[in-house]
Design an enzyme around this catalytic site. Structure first.
Site, PDB file in Angstrom:
ATOM      1  N   THR A   1      -4.245  19.715  15.138  1.00 29.97           N
ATOM      2  CA  THR A   1      -3.864  19.918  16.587  1.00 29.97           C
ATOM      3  C   THR A   1      -3.792  18.489  17.285  1.00 29.97           C
ATOM      4  OG1 THR A   1      -5.029  21.965  16.685  1.00 29.97           O
ATOM      5  CG2 THR A   1      -4.709  20.766  18.688  1.00 29.97           C
TER       6      THR A   1
ATOM      7  N   THR B   1      -8.785  21.334  12.543  1.00 26.35           N
ATOM      8  CA  THR B   1     -10.206  21.612  12.610  1.00 26.35           C
ATOM      9  C   THR B   1     -10.449  22.960  11.837  1.00 26.35           C
ATOM     10  OG1 THR B   1      -9.684  22.924  14.420  1.00 26.35           O
ATOM     11  CG2 THR B   1     -10.729  20.479  14.849  1.00 26.35           C
ATOM     12  N   ASP B   2      -9.224  23.587  11.416  1.00 25.13           N
ATOM     13  CA  ASP B   2      -9.581  24.976  10.826  1.00 25.13           C
ATOM     14  C   ASP B   2     -10.235  24.779   9.677  1.00 25.13           C
ATOM     15  OD1 ASP B   2      -8.431  26.341  13.074  1.00 25.13           O
ATOM     16  OD2 ASP B   2      -6.503  26.531  12.448  1.00 25.13           O
TER      17      ASP B   2
ATOM     18  N   ASP C   1      -0.533  21.756   9.698  1.00 25.25           N
ATOM     19  CA  ASP C   1      -1.694  22.601  10.272  1.00 25.25           C
ATOM     20  C   ASP C   1      -2.668  22.757   9.130  1.00 25.25           C
ATOM     21  OD1 ASP C   1      -3.152  25.084  10.873  1.00 25.25           O
ATOM     22  OD2 ASP C   1      -1.913  24.964  12.847  1.00 25.25           O
ATOM     23  N   SER C   2      -4.019  22.589   9.372  1.00 25.80           N
ATOM     24  CA  SER C   2      -4.982  22.537   8.338  1.00 25.80           C
ATOM     25  C   SER C   2      -4.921  23.759   7.499  1.00 25.80           C
ATOM     26  CB  SER C   2      -6.280  22.052   8.584  1.00 25.80           C
ATOM     27  OG  SER C   2      -7.046  22.952   9.301  1.00 25.80           O
ATOM     28  N   SER C   3      -4.675  25.152   8.099  1.00 24.61           N
ATOM     29  CA  SER C   3      -4.310  26.305   7.576  1.00 24.61           C
ATOM     30  C   SER C   3      -3.483  26.331   6.236  1.00 24.61           C
ATOM     31  CB  SER C   3      -3.979  27.344   8.666  1.00 24.61           C
ATOM     32  OG  SER C   3      -4.978  27.244   9.573  1.00 24.61           O
TER      33      SER C   3
HETATM   34  N1  ASN Z   1      -4.760  24.990  13.890  1.00 23.85           N
HETATM   35  C1  ASN Z   1      -5.357  23.697  13.948  1.00 23.85           C
HETATM   36  C2  ASN Z   1      -5.331  22.941  12.359  1.00 23.85           C
HETATM   37  O1  ASN Z   1      -6.457  23.280  12.055  1.00 23.85           O
HETATM   38  C3  ASN Z   1      -6.643  23.742  14.708  1.00 23.85           C
HETATM   39  C4  ASN Z   1      -6.913  22.273  15.103  1.00 23.85           C
HETATM   40  O2  ASN Z   1      -6.861  21.312  14.562  1.00 23.85           O
HETATM   41  N2  ASN Z   1      -7.954  22.327  16.473  1.00 23.85           N
HETATM   42  O3  ASN Z   1      -4.566  22.404  12.088  1.00 23.85           O
END
Ligand code: ASN
Length: 590
Positions: free
Chosen positions: A44, A148-149, A116-118
């Site tokens: 993000t 963050t994910d 996106d870390s997902s």
């Molecule tokens: N979906 C985002 C990720 O993990 C969430 C984030 O970074 N806050 O890339």
């Protein structure tokens, strides 16, 4: 070679030809600069809205950071010819002067595509680790920008993949993109950069919302709040709510007795299975089918499962008999797996091993790392049970501080008895005592200090650690001892010198050899001007001076300020001894 590493080599060559900087800092020495590599993997922090939803925006971060005065001091960059000294110039920035009167120079490399870390997989973990390895010697610390994910998974995995880590690797990101007016990205990136550049914390960490955590202890607990992570079973390594305060008692000791290396082999046949009341035998059986090799079973409370479900226990037993490793981790956020109940013992009987207080993220990545090793099943189990990178609380019964005779006497003298006061005395005294012991080469005194819980890596009043002092004095045995106790070979004193630089200055050949064996290398700022110094040794026939730089890993062909190499200087002066020295150099350095 990648474009980035070509540029870094160019920077090395360039920096060697430039004269050593002379702008004084407030301490009257040369620029105090630390170098940090930022690896932007996505998340993000660098996202923008596309088609109504957030997704990564490529090639936007660097220019944006350059426009923010708190993230980049263009005036300093111009005044000090920063872009000539460091490459790649386009991606290199410098923070304003920190409270510690240091400049953190940082270079950003951006992955393509940003993720996106997902969307991250084990291949991405390996790539990050391999990049850290490639650039390890060029930088003092590393910041990984990440979504963050799945940040807790990547942080855990990197902690295992990075073996004998001696420098900080800090993951961070944000909940709101850095481009927005109100966001947490700027504070997170700034905090991570300041810590990575200024504190030798030899761990993979995660920095978020003013706290630095051990990377393999965190878990994401909030999908929206800026305070998104927690480290349920270990206090933070640092708090940066006001001034940055490092909790050195919790920070791991460096493991730099051997050279840093990355072991990026991972076994992907691992999984997480969460127990729930009524889970069917079929579900468990299907999950444990080959090629599954390792499973983290998330159990109830202190590691319990229904001992009335013989069908379920039979499936688990069949799997462990086949050689599947199953780790028992609790579903609870805090606490540890202990055999208190019959329902917990049933799992031990089924062949599960205890995950202690590991997070499921840490247990899963540890499994993936350990299962990829070419060792026996029993050895794999032993590794999984043991504390490899501070990921679980080992049951170590250390000597009590008040057992120390020395502390007893001082406590008596000052009429104090409470634990906190004793610790405060120890923490105030031991750095000075350890430095004094290192100066006179007294290993017994160092051992006594260590036994009372003193940290042998703390710097004394003059900013030097015991390792700096022992290297200056040439006490080889003390250097060996300190390294075995986790003294960090990358620690810098208040002049920015590492122990290796000190050993070179005092021409301690044995110590230089030993430090090099453990992976010590000169920092980028220490390399500046070395070519010129070697040329002057070549002109003066100072073979010992040339030899010590070669032993310290310097390229003997580094040019001086006028572009001539030491060998060219020697042959212009007809200095045969020096020319012979260069001829025989290969035998010396191996
Ligand atoms: N979906 C985002 C990720 O993990 C969430 C984030 O970074 N806050 O890339």
């Amino acid at each position: 070679m990648t474009e980035m590493s070509e540029k870094t080599c160019l920077a090395r060559a360039l920096s060697a030809t430039l004269p050593t900087p002379s702008t004084p800092s407030s301490k009257g020495c040369a620029w105090k600069e630390a170098r940090v590599l930022v690896i932007n993997t996505g998340g993000t922090i660098g996202m923008k809205i596309h088609d109504g939803v957030l997704s990564p925006e490529a090639n936007a971060l660097v220019n944006f950071l350059k426009s923010l005065p708190i993230m980049h001091d263009e005036q300093y960059a111009q005044d000090t010819k920063l872009y000539e000294r460091y490459a790649p110039a386009d991606n290199t920035m410098v923070l304003p002067l920190s409270k510690q009167e240091q400049r953190v120079v940082y270079t950003v490399i951006e992955y393509s595509p940003l993720l996106d870390s997902s969307n991250m997989s084990t291949k991405d973990w390996a790539k990050i680790a391999e990049d850290i390895e490639e650039y390890y010697e060029e930088y003092d610390g590393f910041v990984i920008l990440h979504g963050t994910d799945t940040m807790a998974y990547t942080a855990s995995a990197l902690s295992f993949l990075c073996e004998h880590l001696g420098k900080p690797v800090i993951l961070t990101g944000s909940q709101i993109p850095i481009f927005e007016m109100r966001n947490d990205g700027r504070a997170n990136l700034l905090g991570a950069l300041l810590i990575a550049g200024q504190y030798m914390i030899p761990e993979v960490c995660l920095y978020f919302h003013f706290k630095l955590y051990r990377g393999n202890r965190v878990t994401k607990v909030d999908a929206e709040s800026f305070n998104a992570f927690t480290s349920p079973n270990l206090e933070p390594l640092a708090n940066a709510e006001g001034d940055i305060k490092i909790n050195w008692d919790t920070v791991l000791k460096a493991d730099t007795c051997a050279k840093f290396r990355v072991n990026s082999e991972l076994n992907r046949n691992v999984g997480l299975l969460r127990l729930f009341p009524g889970i069917t035998t079929e579900t468990v059986r299907a999950f444990l089918q080959p090629p599954m090799a390792g499973v983290v079973l998330e159990t109830y409370g202190s590691g319990n499962a229904p001992d009335s479900r013989t069908d379920l226990l039979a499936e688990l037993t069949k799997a462990t008999d086949r050689g599947v490793i199953i780790i028992n981790c609790t579903q609870c956020l805090t606490g540890t797996v202990v055999m208190t109940y019959a329902t917990g013992k049933a799992l031990v009987d089924a062949g599960l091993i205890s995950g202690g207080d590991m997070t499921p993220e840490a247990a899963l990545s540890k499994l993936s790392y350990v299962l990829a090793k070419d060792i026996s099943l029993q050895d794999k189990k032993e590794l999984l049970k043991s504390n490899l990178r501070g990921e679980l609380t080992a049951n170590i019964q250390g000597a009590c501080l008040s057992d120390s005779r020395f502390i007893q006497l001082i406590a008596q003298f000052l009429s104090i008895s409470c634990k906190e006061e004793l610790e405060a005395i120890r923490n105030a005294l031991t750095p000075t005592l350890a430095c004094a012991a290192a100066k006179i080469g007294d290993i017994k005194a160092l051992e006594a200090i260590r036994e009372m819980g003193g940290n042998l890596s703390m710097e004394g009043n003059d900013g030097r650690t015991p390792l700096h002092i022992a290297t200056c004095e040439g006490h080889l045995k003390v250097v060996e001892y300190l390294l075995s106790q986790g003294a960090n070979v990358y620690a810098k004193d208040s002049y920015g010198d590492t122990p290796l630089r000190c050993a070179v200055r005092f021409r301690r050949k044995d110590v230089v050899r030993l430090l090099r064996k453990t992976g010590a290398h000169l920092s980028p700022s220490e390399v500046q001007g070395v070519g010129t110094e070697m040329c002057s040794y070549a002109a003066q026939s100072d073979i010992e001076g040339l030899e010590i730089w070669a032993l310290a890993g310097m390229d003997p062909n580094l040019p001086g300020y006028d572009g001539k190499t030491p060998l060219e200087v020697a042959s212009a002066a007809g200095n045969q001894r020096v020319m012979d020295f260069f001829q025989n150099l290969k035998d010396l350095v191996v």
